[in-house]
Write a protein that holds these residues in place. Structure first.
Motif, mmCIF file in Angstrom:
data_model
loop_
_atom_site.group_PDB
_atom_site.id
_atom_site.type_symbol
_atom_site.label_atom_id
_atom_site.label_comp_id
_atom_site.label_asym_id
_atom_site.label_seq_id
_atom_site.Cartn_x
_atom_site.Cartn_y
_atom_site.Cartn_z
ATOM 1 N N PRO A 196 0.825 -1.227 0.000
ATOM 2 C CA PRO A 196 0.000 0.000 0.000
ATOM 3 C C PRO A 196 0.848 1.262 0.000
ATOM 4 C CG PRO A 196 -0.118 -1.122 2.125
ATOM 5 C CD PRO A 196 0.623 -2.035 1.208
ATOM 6 N N ALA A 197 2.009 1.243 0.683
ATOM 7 C CA ALA A 197 2.842 2.447 0.752
ATOM 8 C C ALA A 197 3.302 2.862 -0.644
ATOM 9 C CB ALA A 197 4.042 2.206 1.658
ATOM 10 N N ASN A 198 3.576 1.866 -1.495
ATOM 11 C CA ASN A 198 4.015 2.188 -2.855
ATOM 12 C C ASN A 198 2.850 2.588 -3.739
ATOM 13 O OD1 ASN A 198 6.483 1.398 -1.985
ATOM 14 N ND2 ASN A 198 6.580 -0.492 -3.162
ATOM 15 N N LEU A 199 1.702 1.915 -3.539
ATOM 16 C CA LEU A 199 0.604 2.079 -4.501
ATOM 17 C C LEU A 199 -0.294 3.269 -4.193
ATOM 18 C CD1 LEU A 199 -0.436 -1.590 -5.215
ATOM 19 C CD2 LEU A 199 1.039 -0.079 -6.534
ATOM 20 N N LEU A 200 -0.315 3.708 -2.913
ATOM 21 C CA LEU A 200 -1.252 4.778 -2.556
ATOM 22 C C LEU A 200 -0.977 6.045 -3.360
ATOM 23 C CD1 LEU A 200 -2.027 4.653 1.251
ATOM 24 C CD2 LEU A 200 -3.574 4.460 -0.680
ATOM 25 N N GLY A 201 0.275 6.251 -3.740
ATOM 26 C CA GLY A 201 0.617 7.444 -4.507
ATOM 27 C C GLY A 201 -0.088 7.511 -5.845
ATOM 28 N N LEU A 202 -0.630 6.360 -6.301
ATOM 29 C CA LEU A 202 -1.322 6.334 -7.587
ATOM 30 C C LEU A 202 -2.791 6.704 -7.445
ATOM 31 C CD1 LEU A 202 0.203 3.003 -8.875
ATOM 32 C CD2 LEU A 202 0.918 5.302 -9.449
ATOM 33 N N MET A 203 -3.241 6.841 -6.178
ATOM 34 C CA MET A 203 -4.648 7.156 -5.954
ATOM 35 C C MET A 203 -4.951 8.593 -6.383
ATOM 36 S SD MET A 203 -6.481 4.886 -4.955
ATOM 37 C CE MET A 203 -6.493 3.255 -4.352
ATOM 38 N N PRO A 204 -6.203 8.838 -6.779
ATOM 39 C CA PRO A 204 -6.563 10.224 -7.093
ATOM 40 C C PRO A 204 -6.486 11.063 -5.826
ATOM 41 C CG PRO A 204 -8.492 8.805 -7.098
ATOM 42 C CD PRO A 204 -7.305 7.909 -7.013
ATOM 43 N N GLY A 205 -6.088 12.311 -5.991
ATOM 44 C CA GLY A 205 -5.970 13.193 -4.834
ATOM 45 C C GLY A 205 -4.528 13.367 -4.409
ATOM 46 N N PHE A 206 -3.691 12.391 -4.799
ATOM 47 C CA PHE A 206 -2.267 12.524 -4.479
ATOM 48 C C PHE A 206 -1.654 13.478 -5.499
ATOM 49 C CE2 PHE A 206 -3.215 9.114 -1.820
ATOM 50 C CZ PHE A 206 -2.163 8.906 -0.956
ATOM 51 N N GLY A 207 -1.279 14.656 -5.031
ATOM 52 C CA GLY A 207 -0.733 15.665 -5.952
ATOM 53 C C GLY A 207 -1.622 16.880 -6.011
ATOM 54 N N PRO A 208 -2.796 16.770 -6.646
ATOM 55 C CA PRO A 208 -3.605 17.983 -6.804
ATOM 56 C C PRO A 208 -4.278 18.452 -5.525
ATOM 57 C CG PRO A 208 -4.659 16.118 -7.859
ATOM 58 C CD PRO A 208 -3.322 15.656 -7.424
ATOM 59 N N LEU A 209 -4.541 17.549 -4.583
ATOM 60 C CA LEU A 209 -5.184 17.986 -3.345
ATOM 61 C C LEU A 209 -4.128 18.546 -2.404
ATOM 62 C CD1 LEU A 209 -7.941 15.490 -2.196
ATOM 63 C CD2 LEU A 209 -8.149 17.879 -2.856
ATOM 64 N N GLY A 210 -4.374 19.721 -1.897
ATOM 65 C CA GLY A 210 -3.349 20.258 -1.018
ATOM 66 C C GLY A 210 -3.810 21.481 -0.248
ATOM 67 N N ILE A 211 -2.861 22.086 0.424
ATOM 68 C CA ILE A 211 -3.132 23.246 1.266
ATOM 69 C C ILE A 211 -2.417 24.451 0.657
ATOM 70 C CG2 ILE A 211 -2.908 24.206 3.580
ATOM 71 C CD1 ILE A 211 -2.345 21.177 4.383
ATOM 72 N N LEU A 212 -3.096 25.612 0.679
ATOM 73 C CA LEU A 212 -2.462 26.849 0.207
ATOM 74 C C LEU A 212 -2.080 27.682 1.424
ATOM 75 C CD1 LEU A 212 -4.758 27.687 -2.781
ATOM 76 C CD2 LEU A 212 -2.326 27.211 -2.899
ATOM 77 N N HIS A 213 -0.821 28.101 1.444
ATOM 78 C CA HIS A 213 -0.369 28.952 2.552
ATOM 79 C C HIS A 213 -0.203 30.383 2.043
ATOM 80 C CE1 HIS A 213 0.287 25.719 5.418
ATOM 81 N NE2 HIS A 213 0.848 25.011 4.455
ATOM 82 N N ILE B 258 9.852 4.628 -6.713
ATOM 83 C CA ILE B 258 8.518 5.172 -6.471
ATOM 84 C C ILE B 258 8.467 6.662 -6.824
ATOM 85 C CG2 ILE B 258 6.706 5.485 -4.766
ATOM 86 C CD1 ILE B 258 7.360 2.580 -5.613
ATOM 87 N N PHE B 259 9.473 7.393 -6.385
ATOM 88 C CA PHE B 259 9.493 8.837 -6.647
ATOM 89 C C PHE B 259 9.557 9.092 -8.158
ATOM 90 C CE2 PHE B 259 11.691 12.965 -6.984
ATOM 91 C CZ PHE B 259 10.772 13.729 -6.296
ATOM 92 N N ALA B 260 10.441 8.370 -8.827
ATOM 93 C CA ALA B 260 10.577 8.557 -10.273
ATOM 94 C C ALA B 260 9.272 8.202 -10.978
ATOM 95 C CB ALA B 260 11.709 7.686 -10.800
ATOM 96 N N GLY B 261 8.591 7.160 -10.489
ATOM 97 C CA GLY B 261 7.316 6.781 -11.089
ATOM 98 C C GLY B 261 6.310 7.913 -11.011
ATOM 99 N N GLU B 262 6.267 8.566 -9.846
ATOM 100 C CA GLU B 262 5.315 9.663 -9.687
ATOM 101 C C GLU B 262 5.681 10.833 -10.585
ATOM 102 O OE1 GLU B 262 5.060 10.391 -5.520
ATOM 103 O OE2 GLU B 262 4.081 8.462 -5.166
#
Lengths: 342, 164
Positions: free
Chosen positions: A121-138, A284-288
């Motif tokens: 799961p630690a490797n695959l969760l990064g492929l889920m929607p929301g990883f990347g575009p969902l975030g916080i604006l400071h 994993i990082f390169a994949g993302e």
């Protein structure tokens, strides 16, 4: 698993992939950061986005445990069956590698299987929607505006745990953030494996336990003898002093070679931590990054890479587990010279 | 290390997380599931051993049944053979007795016939004698008769008798 469940699973996976591929993403994400971004401040402890997802992974695993063992039965079904298959496959591998030594199976198995179960799961969760575009604006200064391509989902109150002061945020970008006219975007989610802390932590656990098992199984001297090989050198020098010159030359030469090889093995032992850490992180990082770049180029282009990254995620989890097993087995196998004297 | 984002608190957090996870999974997932697998293995082994025992018992029982069946069949065969032999003997006896009886009846019939014939002959002779007497008396009462006529009469009479 009946047909309806399979259909739902397929719909879910396809939907997730489509969401991931079609969601707009902030332009800023095209400069992916190796550093995990702090997203929460809880009691003075800075929680990064990868730590947050690590907790999600824990939760998923605990839910799996509950699902698999809630109704234990001799005739397994569903999750129990799936987990039994996984456990038995890893168990068979461990048993084969240590050739049926029950003691070492008991030692190695929990580490090998836990690494595998945690990393999938630690490797695959990064492929889920929301990883990347969902975030916080400071918004650190009042004149900062929202970056392009980012839709703020909710306004965070100033007292929320998500408000991390700028000095605790990404250290490397601090200077840039101060002068930027855009608010800083911080992704809320990050796959644990694309954070070096996670991979280094696993590598350290695996390595320390490998050394521990080596000392425990072979004894302190027995284990050190694997790396400090004096056997032939000592015999050669002994021969030199006792005057038996026959074969002493060869003995000395091979003694020096053996000693050098032992030292090299010692160095390679330490390099295992680094190779463990960066193999997983890099994959994993390169994949993302690849998915991100492909998504930037063309909306549907990431799809084939998506499948590829799914495969890579599972394979890397397996490789980490199997290498741990192999190194542990190697560490508990006596040195060649020592074997001859037994 | 800072540039790579490695920081001691996060690293330690990850290590602690992994160790706790390992302990939890060991206690609540691996142990129960492996126990269950082991239990299932022994149970299946037991069941298979039982099945083998039952199968062997069944085979032994079947062999015994077959032996008994064979014995019964042989017995029945023998009984039939015996009965057949018996009936043949009886049949022969009956036929023999029947033959004998038939022969007796035939002999009696022949004897009866012979007796009747003889009886008839005796009666006939008596009648012939009487008739010849009557004829003689008639002829004598009728007058003269020559030798020739006499002889002719007698002759005729005899042939009549023979024809009768």
């Amino acid at each position: 698993m009946n047909r309806q469940r399979i259909i739902w699973l397929v719909i879910f996976l396809v939907g997730a992939a489509a969401l991931k591929v079609l969601l707009p993403f902030p332009q800023e994400q095209l400069h992916p950061s190796v550093v995990p971004e702090p997203v929460m401040l809880i009691g003075g402890f800075v929680v990064t986005n990868s730590l947050l997802i690590t907790l999600v992974v824990d939760l998923l695993l605990i839910l799996t445990v509950i699902g698999a063992t809630r109704r234990l039965s001799l005739v397994p079904g569903g999750l129990q069956n799936a987990m039994e298959i996984t456990l038995e496959a890893i168990m068979r591998l461990v048993r084969q590698t240590v050739s049926g030594d029950e003691k070492r199976i008991r030692w190695f198995f929990p580490f090998v299987i836990t690494i595998f179960l945690f990393l999938v799961p630690a490797n695959l969760l990064g492929l889920m929607p929301g990883f990347g575009p969902l975030g916080i604006l400071h918004y650190d200064r009042p004149d900062q505006h929202t970056p392009q391509g980012v839709t703020p989902l909710l306004d965070l109150p100033a007292s929320s745990v998500f408000q991390v002061p700028p000095e605790l945020r990404a250290v490397a970008q601090q200077e840039e953030a101060k002068t930027s006219s855009e608010a800083e975007f911080v992704p809320l989610f990050r796959a644990p494996s694309s954070d070096l802390n996670t991979t280094l932590a696993l590598a350290l656990v695996s390595w320390v336990m490998t050394q521990f098992f080596g000392f425990r199984h072979l004894g302190v001297l027995g284990y050190l003898r694997k790396y400090f090989v004096f056997d032939k050198l000592r015999r050669g020098i002994g021969g030199l002093f006792s005057g038996k010159t026959k074969g002493v030359g060869g003995m000395l030469v091979f003694g020096v070679i053996d000693f050098a090889v032992g030292i090299l093995e010692l160095i390679s032992e330490f390099s295992k931590v680094i190779s463990f850490t960066f193999r997983l992180f890099g994959n994993i990082f390169a994949g993302e990054v690849v998915l991100l770049v492909m998504a930037f180029l063309f909306p549907l282009l990431p799809l084939p890479f998506y499948g590829l990254e799914t495969l890579v995620g599972v394979i890397q989890a397996f490789i980490f587990a199997i290498l741990t097993l192999v190194f542990m087995t190697g560490a508990t196998t006596p040195a060649h010279g020592a074997e001859e004297h037994h | 290390m800072d540039k790579l984002g490695v920081s001691l608190p996060w690293l330690i957090a990850q290590i602690i997380n992994f160790v706790i996870l390992l302990l939890i999974l060991q206690r609540f997932l691996y142990k129960p599931l492996l126990n269950m697998i082991e239990k299932r293995r022994s149970e299946i082994a037991n069941a298979l051993a039982n099945a083998e025992k039952v199968r062997q018992e069944a085979a032994a029982k079947q062999m015994e049944f077959e032996k008994q069946l064979e014995a019964a069949r042989r017995e029945a065969q023998e009984a039939i053979a015996r009965a057949t032999a018996q009936s043949e003997k009886v049949r022969q006896e009956i036929v023999a007795r029947a033959n004998e009886e038939a022969a007796q009846i035939k002999a009696k019939a022949m004897a009866d016939a012979d007796y009747e014939r003889r009886q008839a002959m005796v009666e006939l002779q008596a009648q012939v004698a009487e008739l010849s007497l009557a004829i003689t008396r008639k002829v004598l009462a009728g007058g003269a008769i020559n030798e020739m006529a006499h002889r002719q009469l007698v002759q005729q009479f005899l042939s009549d008798v023979e024809r009768a």
